[in-house]
Design an enzyme around this catalytic site. Structure first.
Site, PDB file in Angstrom:
ATOM      1  N   HIS A 227       8.960  40.109 -13.898  1.00 39.84           N
ATOM      2  CA  HIS A 227       7.528  39.841 -13.716  1.00 39.84           C
ATOM      3  C   HIS A 227       6.869  40.958 -12.919  1.00 39.84           C
ATOM      4  O   HIS A 227       5.763  41.384 -13.224  1.00 39.84           O
ATOM      5  CB  HIS A 227       7.325  38.487 -13.034  1.00 39.84           C
ATOM      6  N   CYS A 228       7.551  41.471 -11.903  1.00 35.02           N
ATOM      7  CA  CYS A 228       6.986  42.526 -11.048  1.00 35.02           C
ATOM      8  C   CYS A 228       6.697  43.805 -11.830  1.00 35.02           C
ATOM      9  O   CYS A 228       5.676  44.443 -11.602  1.00 35.02           O
ATOM     10  CB  CYS A 228       7.946  42.849  -9.912  1.00 35.02           C
ATOM     11  N   ILE A 229       7.587  44.167 -12.753  1.00 33.88           N
ATOM     12  CA  ILE A 229       7.404  45.436 -13.449  1.00 33.88           C
ATOM     13  C   ILE A 229       6.492  45.332 -14.658  1.00 33.88           C
ATOM     14  O   ILE A 229       6.265  46.331 -15.342  1.00 33.88           O
ATOM     15  CB  ILE A 229       8.760  46.040 -13.863  1.00 33.88           C
ATOM     16  N   THR A 230       5.938  44.153 -14.915  1.00 33.49           N
ATOM     17  CA  THR A 230       5.040  43.984 -16.064  1.00 33.49           C
ATOM     18  C   THR A 230       3.612  43.724 -15.619  1.00 33.49           C
ATOM     19  O   THR A 230       2.784  43.330 -16.431  1.00 33.49           O
ATOM     20  CB  THR A 230       5.509  42.808 -16.943  1.00 33.49           C
TER      21      THR A 230
ATOM     22  N   ASN B 226      11.612  42.749 -10.180  1.00 32.71           N
ATOM     23  CA  ASN B 226      12.244  42.024 -11.271  1.00 32.71           C
ATOM     24  C   ASN B 226      11.297  42.046 -12.468  1.00 32.71           C
ATOM     25  O   ASN B 226      10.285  42.743 -12.442  1.00 32.71           O
ATOM     26  CB  ASN B 226      12.614  40.600 -10.853  1.00 32.71           C
TER      27      ASN B 226
END
Length: 74
Positions: A66-69, A64
């Site tokens: 947060h995960c991809i940043t 999601n």
């Protein structure tokens, strides 16, 4: 992913940036919850601007906002 598999669709997985918050939203039958999440985070993170991103495709990839940043080690 197979049709019918559950996805980890959560508003907790938002990203806080300088001056703003990027919030995943899910649309469809979740629209009322999306709107409530925006209102809550606008209060919690005032005066930052809450910006929404339709996140279904990101969820299908297994993460999601947060995960991809996240940072990458040097």
């Amino acid at each position: 992913r197979n049709e019918g598999d559950r996805l980890a669709a959560t508003y907790v997985n938002h990203y806080i940036a300088n001056g703003g918050v990027i919030l995943p939203v899910f649309g469809g039958e979740n629209e009322e919850n999306d709107n409530n999440a925006v209102k809550i985070l606008e209060r919690v993170y005032a005066p930052r601007k809450v910006m929404t991103v339709y996140a279904r495709e990101i969820l299908l990839g297994g993460g999601n906002i947060h995960c991809i940043t996240q940072q990458r080690p040097k």
